[in-house]
Design an enzyme around this catalytic site. Structure first.
Site, short mmCIF file in Angstrom:
data_model
loop_
_atom_site.label_atom_id
_atom_site.label_comp_id
_atom_site.label_asym_id
_atom_site.label_seq_id
_atom_site.Cartn_x
_atom_site.Cartn_y
_atom_site.Cartn_z
N ASP A 279 4.94 -0.57 7.24
CA ASP A 279 5.31 -1.46 8.35
C ASP A 279 6.81 -1.47 8.61
O ASP A 279 7.26 -1.98 9.64
CB ASP A 279 4.85 -2.89 8.06
CG ASP A 279 3.35 -3.03 8.09
OD1 ASP A 279 2.68 -2.07 8.52
OD2 ASP A 279 2.84 -4.08 7.68
N GLU B 195 -10.47 -13.04 13.08
CA GLU B 195 -11.15 -13.27 11.80
C GLU B 195 -10.91 -14.69 11.30
O GLU B 195 -11.84 -15.34 10.79
CB GLU B 195 -10.67 -12.22 10.79
CG GLU B 195 -11.18 -10.82 11.13
CD GLU B 195 -10.44 -9.70 10.42
OE1 GLU B 195 -10.92 -8.55 10.49
OE2 GLU B 195 -9.39 -9.95 9.80
N PHE C 293 0.82 -1.21 0.00
CA PHE C 293 0.00 0.00 0.00
C PHE C 293 0.85 1.26 0.00
O PHE C 293 0.58 2.20 -0.73
CB PHE C 293 -0.91 0.01 1.23
CG PHE C 293 -2.01 -1.00 1.18
CD1 PHE C 293 -3.12 -0.82 0.36
CD2 PHE C 293 -1.96 -2.15 1.95
CE1 PHE C 293 -4.13 -1.75 0.31
CE2 PHE C 293 -2.97 -3.09 1.91
CZ PHE C 293 -4.07 -2.89 1.08
#
Length: 421
Positions: A298, A169, A12
Protein backbone atom coordinates in the site's frame (compact mmCIF):
# COMPACT_ATOMS: atom_id res chain seq x y z
CA UNK A 1 30.69 -9.74 5.00
CA UNK A 2 26.94 -10.29 4.76
CA UNK A 3 24.83 -7.63 3.12
CA UNK A 4 22.33 -5.95 5.40
CA UNK A 5 18.69 -6.05 4.34
CA UNK A 6 16.25 -3.90 6.30
CA UNK A 7 12.52 -4.51 5.81
CA UNK A 8 10.17 -1.92 7.31
CA UNK A 9 6.68 -3.31 7.89
CA UNK A 10 5.50 -6.83 8.71
CA UNK A 11 2.34 -6.82 6.64
CA UNK A 12 1.70 -9.14 3.71
CA UNK A 13 4.33 -7.49 1.49
CA UNK A 14 7.10 -7.29 4.08
CA UNK A 15 6.63 -10.85 5.32
CA UNK A 16 6.61 -12.18 1.77
CA UNK A 17 10.01 -10.57 1.13
CA UNK A 18 11.52 -12.19 4.22
CA UNK A 19 9.92 -15.58 3.47
CA UNK A 20 11.21 -15.42 -0.11
CA UNK A 21 14.80 -14.89 1.04
CA UNK A 22 15.16 -18.01 3.14
CA UNK A 23 18.59 -19.68 2.86
CA UNK A 24 20.30 -16.62 1.43
CA UNK A 25 23.51 -15.00 2.65
CA UNK A 26 21.83 -11.94 4.13
CA UNK A 27 21.62 -10.25 7.51
CA UNK A 28 17.90 -9.39 7.67
CA UNK A 29 16.29 -6.93 10.09
CA UNK A 30 12.49 -6.66 10.17
CA UNK A 31 11.05 -3.55 11.85
CA UNK A 32 7.42 -2.97 12.80
CA UNK A 33 5.54 -0.72 15.24
CA UNK A 34 3.60 -3.74 16.52
CA UNK A 35 4.74 -7.16 17.59
CA UNK A 36 2.23 -9.00 15.40
CA UNK A 37 1.34 -9.61 11.78
CA UNK A 38 -2.32 -8.83 11.16
CA UNK A 39 -4.64 -10.44 8.62
CA UNK A 40 -6.41 -7.19 7.76
CA UNK A 41 -9.08 -8.62 5.40
CA UNK A 42 -10.83 -10.17 8.42
CA UNK A 43 -10.34 -7.24 10.79
CA UNK A 44 -13.96 -6.17 10.38
CA UNK A 45 -15.01 -9.58 11.81
CA UNK A 46 -13.19 -8.75 15.04
CA UNK A 47 -14.96 -5.39 15.11
CA UNK A 48 -18.35 -7.06 14.61
CA UNK A 49 -17.84 -9.78 17.28
CA UNK A 50 -17.38 -12.71 14.89
CA UNK A 51 -13.71 -13.52 15.55
CA UNK A 52 -11.32 -13.08 18.46
CA UNK A 53 -8.15 -11.02 17.97
CA UNK A 54 -5.89 -14.08 18.38
CA UNK A 55 -7.48 -15.73 15.35
CA UNK A 56 -6.23 -13.13 12.86
CA UNK A 57 -2.90 -11.99 14.34
CA UNK A 58 0.39 -13.78 15.00
CA UNK A 59 3.56 -12.67 16.88
CA UNK A 60 6.24 -11.71 14.35
CA UNK A 61 9.03 -13.20 16.45
CA UNK A 62 7.23 -16.54 16.51
CA UNK A 63 6.96 -16.57 12.72
CA UNK A 64 10.75 -16.31 12.37
CA UNK A 65 11.85 -18.22 15.46
CA UNK A 66 13.75 -20.74 13.28
CA UNK A 67 15.43 -18.09 11.09
CA UNK A 68 18.62 -17.11 12.94
CA UNK A 69 19.52 -14.58 10.23
CA UNK A 70 16.32 -12.60 10.89
CA UNK A 71 16.28 -9.98 13.67
CA UNK A 72 12.92 -8.50 14.64
CA UNK A 73 12.72 -5.00 16.14
CA UNK A 74 9.64 -3.48 17.77
CA UNK A 75 10.22 0.13 16.81
CA UNK A 76 9.07 3.00 14.62
CA UNK A 77 10.80 4.74 11.72
CA UNK A 78 11.19 8.50 12.08
CA UNK A 79 13.46 9.17 9.10
CA UNK A 80 15.75 7.74 6.43
CA UNK A 81 19.15 9.07 5.34
CA UNK A 82 19.68 7.68 1.85
CA UNK A 83 23.12 9.26 1.46
CA UNK A 84 24.43 7.40 4.54
CA UNK A 85 22.10 4.41 4.03
CA UNK A 86 20.71 4.74 7.53
CA UNK A 87 17.22 4.19 8.95
CA UNK A 88 16.51 6.34 11.99
CA UNK A 89 14.33 4.68 14.64
CA UNK A 90 12.45 6.26 17.50
CA UNK A 91 13.67 4.02 20.33
CA UNK A 92 16.97 2.51 19.22
CA UNK A 93 20.20 3.26 17.41
CA UNK A 94 20.48 4.10 13.74
CA UNK A 95 20.03 1.06 11.53
CA UNK A 96 22.41 0.73 8.54
CA UNK A 97 21.33 -1.05 5.35
CA UNK A 98 22.66 -2.15 2.00
CA UNK A 99 19.18 -2.92 0.70
CA UNK A 100 16.02 -1.29 2.05
CA UNK A 101 12.44 -2.47 1.55
CA UNK A 102 9.62 -0.19 2.65
CA UNK A 103 6.26 -1.91 3.13
CA UNK A 104 4.67 0.36 5.71
CA UNK A 105 1.06 0.17 4.51
CA UNK A 106 -1.62 2.82 4.73
CA UNK A 107 -3.62 4.74 7.30
CA UNK A 108 -7.03 6.41 7.39
CA UNK A 109 -7.66 9.46 5.20
CA UNK A 110 -10.36 11.91 6.26
CA UNK A 111 -9.97 14.24 3.26
CA UNK A 112 -8.85 17.20 5.35
CA UNK A 113 -11.35 16.53 8.16
CA UNK A 114 -8.92 14.94 10.61
CA UNK A 115 -11.03 15.99 13.61
CA UNK A 116 -13.63 13.45 12.49
CA UNK A 117 -11.36 10.60 13.59
CA UNK A 118 -12.35 11.06 17.24
CA UNK A 119 -15.97 10.36 16.34
CA UNK A 120 -15.55 7.99 13.37
CA UNK A 121 -12.63 5.58 13.85
CA UNK A 122 -11.33 3.70 10.84
CA UNK A 123 -10.32 0.06 10.68
CA UNK A 124 -6.63 -0.67 10.16
CA UNK A 125 -5.37 -2.18 13.44
CA UNK A 126 -6.49 -4.53 16.20
CA UNK A 127 -6.88 -1.48 18.42
CA UNK A 128 -9.26 0.03 15.85
CA UNK A 129 -11.29 -3.18 15.73
CA UNK A 130 -11.64 -3.51 19.50
CA UNK A 131 -12.47 0.20 19.78
CA UNK A 132 -15.30 -0.17 17.26
CA UNK A 133 -16.52 -3.36 18.92
CA UNK A 134 -16.50 -1.64 22.30
CA UNK A 135 -18.45 1.38 21.08
CA UNK A 136 -20.99 -0.75 19.25
CA UNK A 137 -21.68 -3.06 22.20
CA UNK A 138 -21.76 -0.15 24.67
CA UNK A 139 -24.36 1.55 22.48
CA UNK A 140 -26.71 -1.41 22.94
CA UNK A 141 -26.01 -1.46 26.69
CA UNK A 142 -26.68 2.28 27.01
CA UNK A 143 -29.89 1.94 25.01
CA UNK A 144 -31.06 -0.72 27.48
CA UNK A 145 -30.66 1.87 30.26
CA UNK A 146 -31.97 4.92 28.39
CA UNK A 147 -35.52 6.16 29.08
CA UNK A 148 -35.56 9.01 26.56
CA UNK A 149 -36.87 7.68 23.18
CA UNK A 150 -34.85 10.16 21.09
CA UNK A 151 -31.58 9.33 22.87
CA UNK A 152 -32.35 5.62 22.62
CA UNK A 153 -32.92 5.94 18.89
CA UNK A 154 -29.59 7.73 18.46
CA UNK A 155 -27.83 4.99 20.42
CA UNK A 156 -29.41 2.36 18.17
CA UNK A 157 -28.37 4.12 14.96
CA UNK A 158 -25.08 2.94 13.42
CA UNK A 159 -23.50 4.79 10.50
CA UNK A 160 -20.81 3.34 8.22
CA UNK A 161 -19.21 5.91 5.91
CA UNK A 162 -17.85 4.47 2.67
CA UNK A 163 -19.29 1.59 0.63
CA UNK A 164 -16.20 -0.23 -0.55
CA UNK A 165 -15.69 -3.86 0.56
CA UNK A 166 -14.91 -2.90 4.19
CA UNK A 167 -17.94 -0.65 4.52
CA UNK A 168 -20.29 -3.18 2.92
CA UNK A 169 -18.98 -6.00 5.09
CA UNK A 170 -19.18 -3.91 8.27
CA UNK A 171 -22.74 -2.74 7.60
CA UNK A 172 -23.94 -6.24 6.79
CA UNK A 173 -22.45 -7.79 9.92
CA UNK A 174 -23.78 -5.04 12.22
CA UNK A 175 -27.26 -5.64 10.79
CA UNK A 176 -26.87 -9.39 11.36
CA UNK A 177 -25.82 -8.75 14.96
CA UNK A 178 -28.72 -6.42 15.71
CA UNK A 179 -31.44 -8.33 13.88
CA UNK A 180 -30.49 -11.96 14.49
CA UNK A 181 -27.95 -12.40 17.31
CA UNK A 182 -28.98 -9.95 20.06
CA UNK A 183 -32.81 -9.78 20.14
CA UNK A 184 -33.23 -12.54 22.77
CA UNK A 185 -30.56 -11.06 25.06
CA UNK A 186 -32.15 -7.68 25.86
CA UNK A 187 -35.37 -6.99 27.77
CA UNK A 188 -36.05 -3.26 27.56
CA UNK A 189 -35.15 -2.72 23.93
CA UNK A 190 -35.79 -4.57 20.70
CA UNK A 191 -32.41 -4.63 18.96
CA UNK A 192 -34.21 -5.34 15.69
CA UNK A 193 -35.25 -1.68 15.74
CA UNK A 194 -31.62 -0.66 15.29
CA UNK A 195 -30.88 1.38 12.17
CA UNK A 196 -27.76 0.66 10.14
CA UNK A 197 -26.82 3.34 7.59
CA UNK A 198 -24.28 2.81 4.81
CA UNK A 199 -23.34 6.16 3.27
CA UNK A 200 -21.46 6.49 -0.01
CA UNK A 201 -20.64 9.79 -1.73
CA UNK A 202 -20.36 8.03 -5.10
CA UNK A 203 -23.20 6.72 -7.17
CA UNK A 204 -23.18 3.07 -6.03
CA UNK A 205 -21.80 0.58 -3.54
CA UNK A 206 -18.71 -1.49 -4.40
CA UNK A 207 -17.66 0.76 -7.30
CA UNK A 208 -14.78 -1.59 -8.20
CA UNK A 209 -17.33 -4.32 -9.07
CA UNK A 210 -19.60 -4.49 -12.10
CA UNK A 211 -22.86 -2.57 -11.95
CA UNK A 212 -24.95 -5.75 -11.85
CA UNK A 213 -23.14 -7.10 -8.78
CA UNK A 214 -23.23 -3.66 -7.17
CA UNK A 215 -27.02 -3.62 -7.57
CA UNK A 216 -27.25 -7.14 -6.15
CA UNK A 217 -25.22 -6.14 -3.10
CA UNK A 218 -27.39 -3.10 -2.50
CA UNK A 219 -30.53 -5.25 -2.65
CA UNK A 220 -28.98 -7.84 -0.31
CA UNK A 221 -28.02 -5.16 2.21
CA UNK A 222 -31.53 -3.75 2.14
CA UNK A 223 -32.95 -7.21 2.85
CA UNK A 224 -30.65 -7.43 5.87
CA UNK A 225 -32.04 -4.15 7.18
CA UNK A 226 -29.30 -1.76 6.05
CA UNK A 227 -30.35 1.64 4.71
CA UNK A 228 -28.04 2.51 1.80
CA UNK A 229 -27.54 6.19 0.93
CA UNK A 230 -25.54 6.97 -2.21
CA UNK A 231 -24.77 10.06 -4.25
CA UNK A 232 -24.55 12.48 -1.30
CA UNK A 233 -21.43 12.91 0.89
CA UNK A 234 -21.18 13.21 4.65
CA UNK A 235 -20.60 16.90 5.32
CA UNK A 236 -20.30 16.89 9.12
CA UNK A 237 -19.40 14.44 11.84
CA UNK A 238 -19.36 15.06 15.61
CA UNK A 239 -20.47 13.65 18.95
CA UNK A 240 -24.11 14.09 17.99
CA UNK A 241 -23.97 12.16 14.73
CA UNK A 242 -23.46 12.87 11.04
CA UNK A 243 -24.87 15.17 8.40
CA UNK A 244 -25.57 13.72 4.94
CA UNK A 245 -25.65 16.65 2.58
CA UNK A 246 -27.76 19.00 4.68
CA UNK A 247 -29.67 16.31 6.58
CA UNK A 248 -28.53 15.78 10.21
CA UNK A 249 -28.84 12.24 11.57
CA UNK A 250 -28.40 11.55 15.28
CA UNK A 251 -26.22 8.50 15.94
CA UNK A 252 -23.68 7.49 18.54
CA UNK A 253 -21.63 4.90 16.61
CA UNK A 254 -19.89 6.03 13.43
CA UNK A 255 -17.37 3.94 11.47
CA UNK A 256 -15.07 5.34 8.80
CA UNK A 257 -14.45 3.20 5.71
CA UNK A 258 -14.20 5.95 3.10
CA UNK A 259 -10.54 6.37 2.31
CA UNK A 260 -6.91 5.61 3.04
CA UNK A 261 -3.62 7.42 2.74
CA UNK A 262 -0.14 5.94 2.51
CA UNK A 263 2.33 6.07 5.39
CA UNK A 264 4.89 8.94 5.44
CA UNK A 265 7.42 6.85 3.47
CA UNK A 266 7.61 9.40 0.65
CA UNK A 267 8.55 12.09 3.16
CA UNK A 268 11.22 9.89 4.75
CA UNK A 269 12.73 9.18 1.35
CA UNK A 270 12.29 12.63 -0.17
CA UNK A 271 10.66 10.82 -3.09
CA UNK A 272 7.89 11.61 -5.57
CA UNK A 273 4.40 10.63 -4.39
CA UNK A 274 0.92 10.45 -5.91
CA UNK A 275 -2.19 12.16 -4.51
CA UNK A 276 -2.71 9.41 -1.92
CA UNK A 277 0.86 9.81 -0.64
CA UNK A 278 2.10 6.57 -2.24
CA UNK A 279 5.69 6.51 -3.45
CA UNK A 280 6.03 6.46 -7.23
CA UNK A 281 8.29 3.53 -8.18
CA UNK A 282 9.80 2.16 -11.37
CA UNK A 283 8.58 -0.98 -13.15
CA UNK A 284 10.80 -3.11 -10.88
CA UNK A 285 9.41 -1.49 -7.69
CA UNK A 286 12.52 0.58 -6.91
CA UNK A 287 13.12 4.29 -6.52
CA UNK A 288 14.09 5.79 -9.86
CA UNK A 289 17.19 7.46 -8.41
CA UNK A 290 18.14 4.79 -5.86
CA UNK A 291 18.10 1.09 -6.90
CA UNK A 292 18.98 -0.01 -3.35
CA UNK A 293 15.48 1.02 -2.14
CA UNK A 294 12.32 -0.96 -2.91
CA UNK A 295 8.84 0.30 -2.04
CA UNK A 296 5.91 -2.14 -2.11
CA UNK A 297 2.38 -2.83 -0.91
CA UNK A 298 0.00 0.00 0.00
CA UNK A 299 3.03 2.29 0.30
CA UNK A 300 3.77 2.16 -3.45
CA UNK A 301 2.06 3.57 -6.53
CA UNK A 302 2.45 0.79 -9.07
CA UNK A 303 1.04 0.98 -12.59
CA UNK A 304 -1.32 -1.72 -13.82
CA UNK A 305 -2.01 -1.48 -17.50
CA UNK A 306 -2.45 1.89 -19.16
CA UNK A 307 -4.64 3.77 -16.70
CA UNK A 308 -4.88 1.76 -13.47
CA UNK A 309 -2.85 1.32 -10.31
CA UNK A 310 -2.33 -2.01 -8.57
CA UNK A 311 -5.04 -2.21 -5.86
CA UNK A 312 -4.14 -2.19 -2.17
CA UNK A 313 -5.18 -5.76 -1.42
CA UNK A 314 -3.40 -8.73 0.15
CA UNK A 315 -2.76 -10.77 -3.06
CA UNK A 316 -1.17 -7.74 -4.71
CA UNK A 317 1.09 -7.11 -1.71
CA UNK A 318 2.20 -10.76 -1.62
CA UNK A 319 2.98 -10.71 -5.34
CA UNK A 320 5.11 -7.60 -4.94
CA UNK A 321 6.93 -9.14 -1.98
CA UNK A 322 7.73 -12.27 -4.00
CA UNK A 323 8.97 -10.15 -6.91
CA UNK A 324 11.31 -8.14 -4.69
CA UNK A 325 12.67 -11.33 -3.10
CA UNK A 326 13.49 -12.64 -6.61
CA UNK A 327 15.23 -9.36 -7.48
CA UNK A 328 17.37 -9.50 -4.34
CA UNK A 329 18.21 -13.19 -4.87
CA UNK A 330 19.33 -12.44 -8.41
CA UNK A 331 21.57 -9.58 -7.29
CA UNK A 332 23.21 -11.82 -4.67
CA UNK A 333 23.89 -14.49 -7.31
CA UNK A 334 25.08 -11.98 -9.89
CA UNK A 335 22.35 -12.97 -12.34
CA UNK A 336 19.89 -10.82 -14.25
CA UNK A 337 16.93 -9.82 -12.01
CA UNK A 338 13.38 -9.72 -13.38
CA UNK A 339 12.87 -6.38 -15.10
CA UNK A 340 9.16 -5.71 -14.67
CA UNK A 341 6.61 -6.48 -11.96
CA UNK A 342 3.50 -7.93 -13.58
CA UNK A 343 0.40 -7.93 -11.41
CA UNK A 344 -1.91 -10.94 -11.78
CA UNK A 345 -5.38 -9.94 -10.64
CA UNK A 346 -7.10 -12.75 -8.76
CA UNK A 347 -10.54 -11.21 -8.71
CA UNK A 348 -12.70 -9.08 -6.42
CA UNK A 349 -14.48 -10.59 -3.43
CA UNK A 350 -16.85 -9.16 -0.84
CA UNK A 351 -19.27 -10.64 1.65
CA UNK A 352 -22.62 -9.38 2.90
CA UNK A 353 -23.62 -10.98 6.19
CA UNK A 354 -23.06 -14.65 6.97
CA UNK A 355 -24.58 -16.32 3.91
CA UNK A 356 -24.10 -14.02 0.92
CA UNK A 357 -21.04 -12.88 -1.03
CA UNK A 358 -20.08 -11.69 -4.49
CA UNK A 359 -17.09 -12.70 -6.61
CA UNK A 360 -15.91 -11.16 -9.86
CA UNK A 361 -13.00 -12.32 -11.99
CA UNK A 362 -13.01 -10.78 -15.43
CA UNK A 363 -16.29 -11.77 -17.06
CA UNK A 364 -16.92 -14.46 -14.46
CA UNK A 365 -19.41 -13.41 -11.80
CA UNK A 366 -20.81 -15.35 -8.88
CA UNK A 367 -23.19 -14.32 -6.11
CA UNK A 368 -25.08 -15.84 -3.20
CA UNK A 369 -24.28 -18.66 -0.83
CA UNK A 370 -21.85 -20.50 -3.14
CA UNK A 371 -19.84 -17.31 -3.49
CA UNK A 372 -19.83 -17.04 0.32
CA UNK A 373 -18.29 -20.50 0.68
CA UNK A 374 -15.64 -19.71 -1.94
CA UNK A 375 -14.94 -16.37 -0.24
CA UNK A 376 -14.47 -18.19 3.07
CA UNK A 377 -12.15 -20.85 1.62
CA UNK A 378 -10.03 -18.17 -0.07
CA UNK A 379 -9.58 -16.27 3.19
CA UNK A 380 -8.82 -19.42 5.19
CA UNK A 381 -6.15 -20.30 2.62
CA UNK A 382 -4.31 -17.02 3.28
CA UNK A 383 -4.33 -17.42 7.07
CA UNK A 384 -1.06 -18.38 8.75
CA UNK A 385 -0.89 -21.77 10.45
CA UNK A 386 -3.19 -24.77 10.80
CA UNK A 387 -4.46 -23.66 14.21
CA UNK A 388 -5.72 -20.32 12.87
CA UNK A 389 -7.35 -21.94 9.85
CA UNK A 390 -9.18 -24.45 12.02
CA UNK A 391 -10.23 -21.80 14.58
CA UNK A 392 -11.63 -19.43 11.96
CA UNK A 393 -13.32 -22.23 10.02
CA UNK A 394 -15.00 -23.48 13.21
CA UNK A 395 -16.12 -19.96 14.18
CA UNK A 396 -17.68 -19.40 10.76
CA UNK A 397 -19.36 -22.82 10.71
CA UNK A 398 -20.82 -22.21 14.18
CA UNK A 399 -22.15 -18.78 13.19
CA UNK A 400 -23.51 -20.17 9.91
CA UNK A 401 -25.42 -22.95 11.70
CA UNK A 402 -26.48 -21.13 14.87
CA UNK A 403 -26.50 -17.45 13.92
CA UNK A 404 -24.67 -16.65 17.16
CA UNK A 405 -21.57 -14.43 17.31
CA UNK A 406 -19.63 -15.23 20.45
CA UNK A 407 -16.74 -12.69 20.61
CA UNK A 408 -18.92 -10.04 22.30
CA UNK A 409 -16.63 -8.95 25.10
CA UNK A 410 -16.42 -5.27 26.07
CA UNK A 411 -12.76 -4.69 26.83
CA UNK A 412 -10.13 -1.91 26.63
CA UNK A 413 -10.27 1.65 27.83
CA UNK A 414 -9.68 4.36 25.30
CA UNK A 415 -9.20 8.09 25.05
CA UNK A 416 -11.65 8.53 22.20
CA UNK A 417 -15.34 9.06 22.84
CA UNK A 418 -17.42 6.19 24.26
CA UNK A 419 -21.14 6.26 24.92
CA UNK A 420 -21.51 7.26 28.54
CA UNK A 421 -22.68 4.41 30.75
Amino acid sequence: MKKKLVVIGAGFAGLQVVHGLKKTDLDITLVDRRNHHLFQPLLYQVATTVLATSEIAWPIRHLFRDRSEVTTLLDEVVGIDRDRKIVRLRNSAELPYDILVLATGARHAYFGKDKWEDFAPGLKTLEDATTIRRRMLLAFEQAELEADPAKREALLTFAVIGAGPTGVEMAGMIAELAHHTLPREFRRIDTRQAKVLLVEAGGRVLPSFSESLSDYVRTSLTKLGVTVRTGVPVTACDENGITIGEEPIACRTIIWAAGVQASPAAQWLGAEADRAGRVVVTKDLRLADDPSVFVIGDTASVKWGEDKSVPGIAPAAKQQGSFVAKCIRASLKGTMPPETFKYRHQGNLATIGRKVAVIEFGNFKLKGILAWWIWGLAHIYFLIGTRSRLAVAWSWLWIYLSGLQSARLITQKETMRDPEV
